[in-house]
Write an enzyme that holds these catalytic residues in place. Sequence first.
Site, mmCIF file in Angstrom:
data_model
loop_
_atom_site.group_PDB
_atom_site.id
_atom_site.type_symbol
_atom_site.label_atom_id
_atom_site.label_comp_id
_atom_site.label_asym_id
_atom_site.label_seq_id
_atom_site.Cartn_x
_atom_site.Cartn_y
_atom_site.Cartn_z
ATOM 1 N N ILE A 97 0.897 -1.161 0.000
ATOM 2 C CA ILE A 97 0.000 0.000 0.000
ATOM 3 C C ILE A 97 0.933 1.207 0.000
ATOM 4 C CG2 ILE A 97 -1.625 1.437 1.286
ATOM 5 C CD1 ILE A 97 -2.910 -1.015 2.445
ATOM 6 N N TYR A 98 0.890 1.964 -1.088
ATOM 7 C CA TYR A 98 1.711 3.168 -1.199
ATOM 8 C C TYR A 98 0.864 4.312 -1.708
ATOM 9 C CZ TYR A 98 6.024 0.604 -0.376
ATOM 10 O OH TYR A 98 7.014 -0.143 0.194
ATOM 11 N N GLY A 109 -4.642 5.953 2.012
ATOM 12 C CA GLY A 109 -4.135 4.673 2.497
ATOM 13 C C GLY A 109 -5.221 3.881 3.208
ATOM 14 N N ASN A 136 9.924 1.811 9.462
ATOM 15 C CA ASN A 136 8.842 2.577 8.834
ATOM 16 C C ASN A 136 7.751 2.812 9.888
ATOM 17 O OD1 ASN A 136 6.853 3.719 7.253
ATOM 18 N ND2 ASN A 136 7.055 2.235 5.588
ATOM 19 N N TYR A 143 -0.855 0.380 10.591
ATOM 20 C CA TYR A 143 -1.355 -0.993 10.680
ATOM 21 C C TYR A 143 -1.789 -1.339 12.106
ATOM 22 C CZ TYR A 143 0.150 -1.518 5.905
ATOM 23 O OH TYR A 143 0.281 -1.357 4.553
ATOM 24 N N LYS A 145 -3.025 0.779 14.264
ATOM 25 C CA LYS A 145 -4.307 1.483 14.425
ATOM 26 C C LYS A 145 -5.449 0.675 13.800
ATOM 27 C CE LYS A 145 -5.626 4.514 11.511
ATOM 28 N NZ LYS A 145 -6.000 5.510 10.578
#
Length: 172
Positions: A97-98, A109, A136, A143, A145
């Site tokens: 996912i970018y 996102g 990162n 993720y 969250k």
Amino acid sequence: MNSFEITKIGVEQLVPLQEIGRTTFLHTFSSTDTEENMDIYLNHAFSAEKLTTELENPNSEFYFATQNEVVIGYLKVNFGAAQTEIQDANSVEIERIYVLQDYHGRQVGQLLFEKALAIAKQKKVDFIWLGVWEENHRALRFYTKNGFVAFDSHIFLMGDEAQTDIMMKLEL
């Protein structure tokens, strides 16, 4: 206005996939990796041959996030044997996912993640998993969250440098 569209793509979108892939990866990691390692990775991961193979794999799907027909992010999910490690029929892997930097904090996102979640629910799998670089912190917070928990780690080769990815999963 934040009107974003999420659409599945195919091999006919190879060039814009290469562009968004290279741009987002470079912006995300160029400050922490050598130029040489970055070039090695970008030339391999986003080559026309590699992406064509991935786009043609029936166990992988790519989605673009667009706004006013401009590609601003993307998602890649894998099932079954296309998964990079676990390859469990009862799971879906979020491989990528970018989102373009200018769109961070604008829920793009989150929309891509929700698309992956909908795919996983449609496939009636038990969990979604992914690997995220331990440095990162933005992605790790995102993720966490969204309910993911760390369960393992693996090594990701960035050129000639071994980096540690945290493997995370979300039980469904």
